[in-house]
Design a protein around this motif. Structure first.
Motif, PDB file in Angstrom:
ATOM      1  N   ILE A 118      -1.166  14.906   5.639  1.00 21.30           N
ATOM      2  CA  ILE A 118      -0.772  13.343   5.417  1.00 21.30           C
ATOM      3  C   ILE A 118      -2.392  12.523   5.913  1.00 21.30           C
ATOM      4  O   ILE A 118      -2.739  11.887   5.111  1.00 21.30           O
ATOM      5  N   ASP A 119      -2.990  13.022   6.871  1.00 19.64           N
ATOM      6  CA  ASP A 119      -4.190  12.532   7.385  1.00 19.64           C
ATOM      7  C   ASP A 119      -5.298  12.830   6.224  1.00 19.64           C
ATOM      8  O   ASP A 119      -5.961  11.983   6.008  1.00 19.64           O
ATOM      9  N   LYS A 120      -5.281  14.004   5.785  1.00 20.09           N
ATOM     10  CA  LYS A 120      -6.138  14.404   4.641  1.00 20.09           C
ATOM     11  C   LYS A 120      -5.982  13.508   3.311  1.00 20.09           C
ATOM     12  O   LYS A 120      -6.907  12.954   3.051  1.00 20.09           O
ATOM     13  N   TYR A 121      -4.856  13.444   3.119  1.00 21.79           N
ATOM     14  CA  TYR A 121      -4.403  12.573   2.011  1.00 21.79           C
ATOM     15  C   TYR A 121      -5.194  10.857   2.038  1.00 21.79           C
ATOM     16  O   TYR A 121      -5.312  10.414   1.282  1.00 21.79           O
ATOM     17  N   LEU A 122      -5.002  10.526   3.227  1.00 27.84           N
ATOM     18  CA  LEU A 122      -5.282   8.990   3.492  1.00 27.84           C
ATOM     19  C   LEU A 122      -6.524   9.095   3.956  1.00 27.84           C
ATOM     20  O   LEU A 122      -7.027   7.750   4.112  1.00 27.84           O
ATOM     21  N   GLY A 123      -7.395  10.127   4.046  1.00 28.98           N
ATOM     22  CA  GLY A 123      -8.837  10.300   4.443  1.00 28.98           C
ATOM     23  C   GLY A 123      -9.148   9.776   5.846  1.00 28.98           C
ATOM     24  O   GLY A 123     -10.177   9.493   6.098  1.00 28.98           O
ATOM     25  N   VAL A 124      -8.161  10.151   6.857  1.00 29.79           N
ATOM     26  CA  VAL A 124      -8.401   9.901   8.281  1.00 29.79           C
ATOM     27  C   VAL A 124      -8.986  11.134   8.707  1.00 29.79           C
ATOM     28  O   VAL A 124      -8.486  12.200   8.519  1.00 29.79           O
ATOM     29  N   GLU A 125     -10.020  11.161   9.581  1.00 27.04           N
ATOM     30  CA  GLU A 125     -10.585  12.184  10.284  1.00 27.04           C
ATOM     31  C   GLU A 125     -10.219  11.968  11.672  1.00 27.04           C
ATOM     32  O   GLU A 125     -10.225  11.074  12.203  1.00 27.04           O
TER      33      GLU A 125
END
Length: 139
Positions: A118-125
């Protein structure tokens, strides 16, 4: 209960279909050229000790009894249960010569870390090293 074995036939061949427990009892020894079957897979019991959905061993014994010498058995099975069916066939007297596998391009999703996806999909590092994994215990 009487079962009509000759359900579909032509001049030389018969195709028997029905409940194998009823049909096999009425067949003579060494009278069948081939057994083609797709037994239950018992996947609803895949995680339990009681594999009640698989064919009973006596069915495979009867299949072996009615087959002519050199006859063959083609039995379909799920990839997770094929070893159990193969074991039953060998116990009945069959020799496993070949095994065909049906490869699925789809199937059950592989386990993965959903929060990272989910973090990768949302672009959250996120630095996941700051969140060490602590297994849950019953203590």
């Amino acid at each position: 209960m009487s079962v009509d074995l000759k359900c579909l036939m032509n001049e030389k061949n018969y195709l028997y279909y029905g409940d194998s427990a009823e049909l096999l009892d009425q067949c003579d020894d060494c009278s069948i050229h081939a057994v083609v079957t797709d037994p239950p897979y018992a996947l609803n019991m895949a995680l339990c000790e009681n594999w009640w959905g698989l064919p009973d061993q006596k069915i495979w014994n009867e299949c072996f009894r009615v087959l002519k010498p050199g006859g063959f058995c083609l039995s379909f099975g799920h990839s997770r249960l094929s070893h159990k069916i193969a074991n039953q066939l060998e116990t009945a007297g069959f020799v496993i010569k070949d095994c065909l596998c049906w490869g699925y391009a789809t199937g059950a999703p592989r386990p993965h870390n959903a929060d990272k996806a989910i973090d990768k999909y949302l672009g959250v590092e996120v630095n996941y090293d700051q969140f060490p994994y602590e297994p849950v215990t019953d203590e």
